[in-house]
Design a protein around this motif. Structure first.
Motif, PDB file in Angstrom:
ATOM      1  N   CYS A 170     -24.128 -55.341 -19.255  1.00  0.00           N
ATOM      2  CA  CYS A 170     -23.317 -56.557 -19.438  1.00  0.00           C
ATOM      3  C   CYS A 170     -23.636 -57.597 -18.372  1.00  0.00           C
ATOM      4  N   THR A 171     -23.851 -57.146 -17.157  1.00  0.00           N
ATOM      5  CA  THR A 171     -24.178 -58.092 -16.084  1.00  0.00           C
ATOM      6  C   THR A 171     -25.496 -58.800 -16.382  1.00  0.00           C
ATOM      7  N   ILE A 172     -26.498 -58.044 -16.834  1.00  0.00           N
ATOM      8  CA  ILE A 172     -27.822 -58.635 -17.061  1.00  0.00           C
ATOM      9  C   ILE A 172     -27.775 -59.698 -18.157  1.00  0.00           C
ATOM     10  N   TYR A 173     -27.148 -59.381 -19.303  1.00  0.00           N
ATOM     11  CA  TYR A 173     -27.206 -60.390 -20.375  1.00  0.00           C
ATOM     12  C   TYR A 173     -26.307 -61.580 -20.093  1.00  0.00           C
ATOM     13  N   THR A 174     -25.251 -61.375 -19.294  1.00  0.00           N
ATOM     14  CA  THR A 174     -24.418 -62.519 -18.908  1.00  0.00           C
ATOM     15  C   THR A 174     -25.196 -63.429 -17.956  1.00  0.00           C
ATOM     16  N   VAL A 175     -25.947 -62.835 -17.053  1.00  0.00           N
ATOM     17  CA  VAL A 175     -26.759 -63.627 -16.114  1.00  0.00           C
ATOM     18  C   VAL A 175     -27.789 -64.454 -16.877  1.00  0.00           C
ATOM     19  N   PHE A 176     -28.439 -63.846 -17.854  1.00  0.00           N
ATOM     20  CA  PHE A 176     -29.477 -64.550 -18.606  1.00  0.00           C
ATOM     21  C   PHE A 176     -28.899 -65.666 -19.475  1.00  0.00           C
ATOM     22  N   GLY A 177     -27.817 -65.348 -20.187  1.00  0.00           N
ATOM     23  CA  GLY A 177     -27.402 -66.241 -21.267  1.00  0.00           C
ATOM     24  C   GLY A 177     -26.222 -67.134 -20.975  1.00  0.00           C
ATOM     25  N   GLY A 178     -25.457 -66.888 -19.908  1.00  0.00           N
ATOM     26  CA  GLY A 178     -24.285 -67.711 -19.625  1.00  0.00           C
ATOM     27  C   GLY A 178     -23.242 -67.598 -20.735  1.00  0.00           C
ATOM     28  N   LEU A 179     -22.355 -68.587 -20.802  1.00  0.00           N
ATOM     29  CA  LEU A 179     -21.233 -68.518 -21.756  1.00  0.00           C
ATOM     30  C   LEU A 179     -21.713 -68.532 -23.205  1.00  0.00           C
ATOM     31  N   ARG A 180     -22.836 -69.195 -23.465  1.00  0.00           N
ATOM     32  CA  ARG A 180     -23.360 -69.247 -24.839  1.00  0.00           C
ATOM     33  C   ARG A 180     -23.661 -67.832 -25.347  1.00  0.00           C
ATOM     34  N   ALA A 181     -24.289 -67.029 -24.503  1.00  0.00           N
ATOM     35  CA  ALA A 181     -24.601 -65.645 -24.891  1.00  0.00           C
ATOM     36  C   ALA A 181     -23.326 -64.819 -25.033  1.00  0.00           C
ATOM     37  N   VAL A 182     -22.381 -65.077 -24.131  1.00  0.00           N
ATOM     38  CA  VAL A 182     -21.116 -64.335 -24.169  1.00  0.00           C
ATOM     39  C   VAL A 182     -20.408 -64.587 -25.501  1.00  0.00           C
ATOM     40  N   ILE A 183     -20.345 -65.859 -25.912  1.00  0.00           N
ATOM     41  CA  ILE A 183     -19.634 -66.205 -27.143  1.00  0.00           C
ATOM     42  C   ILE A 183     -20.370 -65.662 -28.371  1.00  0.00           C
ATOM     43  N   ALA A 184     -21.681 -65.756 -28.365  1.00  0.00           N
ATOM     44  CA  ALA A 184     -22.445 -65.261 -29.521  1.00  0.00           C
ATOM     45  C   ALA A 184     -22.313 -63.745 -29.673  1.00  0.00           C
ATOM     46  N   THR A 185     -22.407 -63.023 -28.561  1.00  0.00           N
ATOM     47  CA  THR A 185     -22.260 -61.566 -28.663  1.00  0.00           C
ATOM     48  C   THR A 185     -20.826 -61.209 -29.058  1.00  0.00           C
ATOM     49  N   ASP A 186     -19.857 -62.015 -28.599  1.00  0.00           N
ATOM     50  CA  ASP A 186     -18.464 -61.787 -28.987  1.00  0.00           C
ATOM     51  C   ASP A 186     -18.306 -61.833 -30.503  1.00  0.00           C
ATOM     52  N   PHE A 187     -19.030 -62.753 -31.140  1.00  0.00           N
ATOM     53  CA  PHE A 187     -18.919 -62.908 -32.595  1.00  0.00           C
ATOM     54  C   PHE A 187     -19.353 -61.610 -33.294  1.00  0.00           C
ATOM     55  N   VAL A 188     -20.494 -61.086 -32.874  1.00  0.00           N
ATOM     56  CA  VAL A 188     -20.998 -59.842 -33.476  1.00  0.00           C
ATOM     57  C   VAL A 188     -20.036 -58.694 -33.151  1.00  0.00           C
ATOM     58  N   GLN A 189     -19.571 -58.666 -31.916  1.00  0.00           N
ATOM     59  CA  GLN A 189     -18.706 -57.570 -31.476  1.00  0.00           C
ATOM     60  C   GLN A 189     -17.353 -57.588 -32.196  1.00  0.00           C
ATOM     61  N   THR A 190     -16.840 -58.791 -32.520  1.00  0.00           N
ATOM     62  CA  THR A 190     -15.569 -58.889 -33.255  1.00  0.00           C
ATOM     63  C   THR A 190     -15.676 -58.207 -34.610  1.00  0.00           C
ATOM     64  N   ILE A 191     -16.770 -58.477 -35.294  1.00  0.00           N
ATOM     65  CA  ILE A 191     -16.958 -57.889 -36.630  1.00  0.00           C
ATOM     66  C   ILE A 191     -17.018 -56.367 -36.517  1.00  0.00           C
ATOM     67  N   ILE A 192     -17.761 -55.875 -35.539  1.00  0.00           N
ATOM     68  CA  ILE A 192     -17.887 -54.420 -35.346  1.00  0.00           C
ATOM     69  C   ILE A 192     -16.518 -53.800 -35.041  1.00  0.00           C
ATOM     70  N   ILE A 193     -15.745 -54.446 -34.157  1.00  0.00           N
ATOM     71  CA  ILE A 193     -14.445 -53.903 -33.748  1.00  0.00           C
ATOM     72  C   ILE A 193     -13.494 -53.834 -34.952  1.00  0.00           C
ATOM     73  N   LEU A 194     -13.399 -54.947 -35.700  1.00  0.00           N
ATOM     74  CA  LEU A 194     -12.458 -54.998 -36.818  1.00  0.00           C
ATOM     75  C   LEU A 194     -12.782 -53.934 -37.872  1.00  0.00           C
ATOM     76  N   VAL A 195     -14.054 -53.888 -38.264  1.00  0.00           N
ATOM     77  CA  VAL A 195     -14.463 -52.923 -39.295  1.00  0.00           C
ATOM     78  C   VAL A 195     -14.258 -51.499 -38.785  1.00  0.00           C
ATOM     79  N   GLY A 196     -14.636 -51.237 -37.551  1.00  0.00           N
ATOM     80  CA  GLY A 196     -14.531 -49.887 -36.990  1.00  0.00           C
ATOM     81  C   GLY A 196     -13.101 -49.395 -36.898  1.00  0.00           C
ATOM     82  N   VAL A 197     -12.194 -50.248 -36.417  1.00  0.00           N
ATOM     83  CA  VAL A 197     -10.791 -49.837 -36.259  1.00  0.00           C
ATOM     84  C   VAL A 197     -10.162 -49.542 -37.614  1.00  0.00           C
TER      85      VAL A 197
END
Lengths: 480, 144
Positions: A170-197
């Motif tokens: 998490c530290t590495i990809y946050t360093v590389f991508g900043g908030l843009r990367a954080v928000i984009a990965t959040d989008f993918v992660q939201t879908i995974i979380i909702l479907v999984g739960v």
């Protein structure tokens, strides 16, 4: 502590970790290329649309605390523990009008610290920074710990190895991508979380049955079904105010308010809150199946992975692993990025290097995020507390900021002295309540004390001039 | 700050997290909320059985190789636990008193929370009109 409940082969666990880590790292690198300046890196260009805004607000709020601490509280405090945790959604919903207000009155702002400094002065700002950083570090440690616990519970991999891998990725990809990367990965992660739960809850109800769960609880743990369980009644509003305090003060949510396109913040936070509401109830319900399944729970924060693994075997283990891994990553990256911003602008630029250029700040931000990652790793190594107790300890601090922020954003009344007194007294009383009564009243006591003091603000004659919040020359580091 | 976190954690939780030798201890004390985590020292290959002693009868709560058990949903009362190690080679006893907070105290906090919640809602959504009416010369919303 675990020996009997491992359900995931070590190779499968490492395969999942490896595959998802590669995806997050690739996204971080790919999106990081589009960052042209400091504003891009820290605030994703201030152009985030509604879809991504909802996803990032929701995914960030679905943390290890939702997927692992909500079940822990259901297991310890019963029905109200589960429902009380879901009231954390109120924080997101109540922040919606404030997000709109923040965007309107501080279009050039960067951090929550900017607001406190301009609205209440430097003394209040410094106290606020201590509270906010204390909370952020506590949150980061709880996330790192959750990663280690999850991997240990499901695959038997040593806690220290699992925690190290998750914090590092998490530290590495946050360093590389900043908030843009954080928000984009959040989008993918939201879908995974909702479907999984949803899949998990459906499979557990189908295989164990609500009647069986209820009968076993009634026989062995009657107080978990008791709606008059005193501690859980006390916990209800405590958790609500803890959530409100977390969201109102934390730069995680302010940086999003600054980064969302104009007009998006209000809708995004309301929708995210409504989507988030049922998740702790579903996650908490999983924990209540533990007695019916005869599962030993060595540490209550591991109850959800243990139940899912026991009921669903390898499939359950894989689903829980992916869901919690996504939830962890979506929060860890957000807290790293937002806390990095706060340190860069409010501490480094505000106190240490006042003449730093934007390019210099961008490099400093990367080093600070790496430093935060290392700090998180080192403190999580100690594994000092259960997730629940660690998290709720910070409640005494953050709940004291609710009223200074709400009053300060919406009303002209209230000065730095009142806000400082409200935060310091609230924190002190919250800590006293934490140690003398229990973790389940710390935030409530803190918020109540702070409220009483801030209400005196309305008796003060001096009023604040809003224009002071929107002067580019007053924003730290803003081009004059 | 980090030092402060560590200090608080050491003072509050750490002493409870490590059981000495095989002695049984309460590692997470929620006796006023009806839950406890009992733990004990761990030896490689050791098997443990935790029993509750009730009315001179032994009720098995756990048997296996874990070194902790979390019990929750316990009503008020005194509970006696016995830990047997490696089929009775050694055993340890512990008594725990569970006493929940009073309902009066619980409802005091509930009422306090409800009052604060209503106040916050008024503050966020309704009070600007009230205060604008009270101070007509002060615009509460526009940045200006």
């Amino acid at each position: 502590m675990l020996d009997d409940n491992v359900v995931l082969p070590v190779q499968v666990a490492w395969l999942i970790i490896g595959a998802f880590s590669l995806v997050w790292l690739w996204l971080g690198w790919w999106l990081g290329r589009k960052n042209n300046n400091l504003e891009d890196y820290m605030l994703a260009g201030r152009k985030v649309g509604l879809g991504f805004a909802v996803a990032t607000a929701m995914a960030t709020w679905v943390t290890s605390n939702t997927t692992m601490t909500a079940p822990q509280l259901a297991y310890q405090l019963g029905i109200w523990g589960m429902v009380g945790y879901s009231l954390g959604a109120v924080g997101l919903i109540l922040f919606a009008p404030l997000a709109r207000r923040i965007r309107e009155i501080m279009p050039n702002g960067y951090t929550s610290g900017d607001f406190i400094r301009l609205r209440y002065g430097k003394t209040t700002w410094r106290i606020f920074l201590i509270i906010s950083l204390f909370y952020s570090i506590g949150w980061l440690i709880s996330l790192g710990m959750a990663g280690g616990l999850l991997i240990e519970a499901l695959a038997g991999i040593n806690y220290h190895y699992g925690m190290t891998v998750i914090v590092t990725i998490c530290t590495i990809y946050t360093v590389f991508g900043g908030l843009r990367a954080v928000i984009a990965t959040d989008f993918v992660q939201t879908i995974i979380i909702l479907v999984g739960v949803i899949i998990l809850a459906f499979l557990i109800i189908q295989q164990v049955g609500i009647d069986t769960i209820h009968a076993r609880l009634e026989q062995e743990r009657p107080m978990l079904l008791n709606l008059l369980l005193p501690a859980s009644i006390m916990f209800l509003f405590n958790n609500l105010f803890f959530g409100v305090g977390e969201i109102f003060h934390s730069n995680v949510w302010w940086s999003r308010a600054f980064s969302f396109a104009s007009g998006v913040g209000l809708k995004a936070y309301v929708i995210a809150g409504l989507f988030w509401l049922p998740i702790p109830i579903v996650a908490g319900f999983i924990a209540l199946a533990a007695p019916a399944l005869g599962i030993n729970v060595p540490s209550p924060d591991m109850v959800a992975p243990l139940v899912a693994g026991k009921v669903l075997g390898l499939l359950g283990g894989v689903i829980v692993f992916i869901v919690v891994f996504s939830a962890l990553a979506s929060s860890l990256d957000s807290v790293l990025a937002a806390t990095g911003d706060l340190i860069v602008r409010d501490i480094y630029k505000g106190h240490i290097n006042k003449n730093a250029s934007d390019d210099h700040l961008r490099k400093a931000a990367m080093y600070i995020i790496i430093g935060l990652g290392v700090c998180t790793w080192a403190l999580a190594l100690l594994r000092m507390a259960t997730l629940g107790s660690l998290l709720h300890f910070t409640g005494a601090f953050v709940a004291s900021t609710i009223w200074p922020i709400a009053v300060g954003l919406l009303y002209r009344h209230g000065n730095g002295r009142t806000a400082t007194l409200a935060m310091v007294s609230g924190t002190a009383m919250g800590l006293i309540a934490y140690f003398t009564i229990g973790f389940y009243v710390a935030a409530l006591t803190s918020a109540a004390t702070s409220m009483v003091i801030m209400l005196f603000a309305f008796r003060q004659k001096n009023v604040f001039d809003w224009r002071a919040l929107n002067q580019p020359s007053k924003i730290i580091g803003e081009n004059k | 700050m980090i030092k402060t976190i560590t200090m608080f954690a050491i003072l509050t939780v750490l002493p409870l997290s490590f059981a000495c030798a095989n002695e049984i201890v309460i590692s997470d004390d929620g006796t006023s909320a009806g839950y406890i985590t009992l733990s004990w020292g761990k030896e490689d290959g050791g098997t443990y059985e935790l029993n509750e002693i009730k009315d001179n009868q032994s009720i098995s709560l756990y048997r296996g190789m874990d070194n902790a058990v979390t019990l929750s949903g316990l009503p008020d009362g005194v509970y006696h636990y016995k830990l047997d190690i490696d089929n009775g080679e050694a055993s340890y006893n512990l008594s725990v008193t569970v006493k929940h907070h009073s309902l009066f105290r619980a409802f005091m906090f509930l009422t306090l929370g409800a009052i604060m919640f209503i106040t916050l809602i008024i503050l966020l959504f309704g009070a600007d009109k009230f205060f604008t009416a009270q101070y007509p010369d002060q615009d509460n919303i526009d940045v200006g």
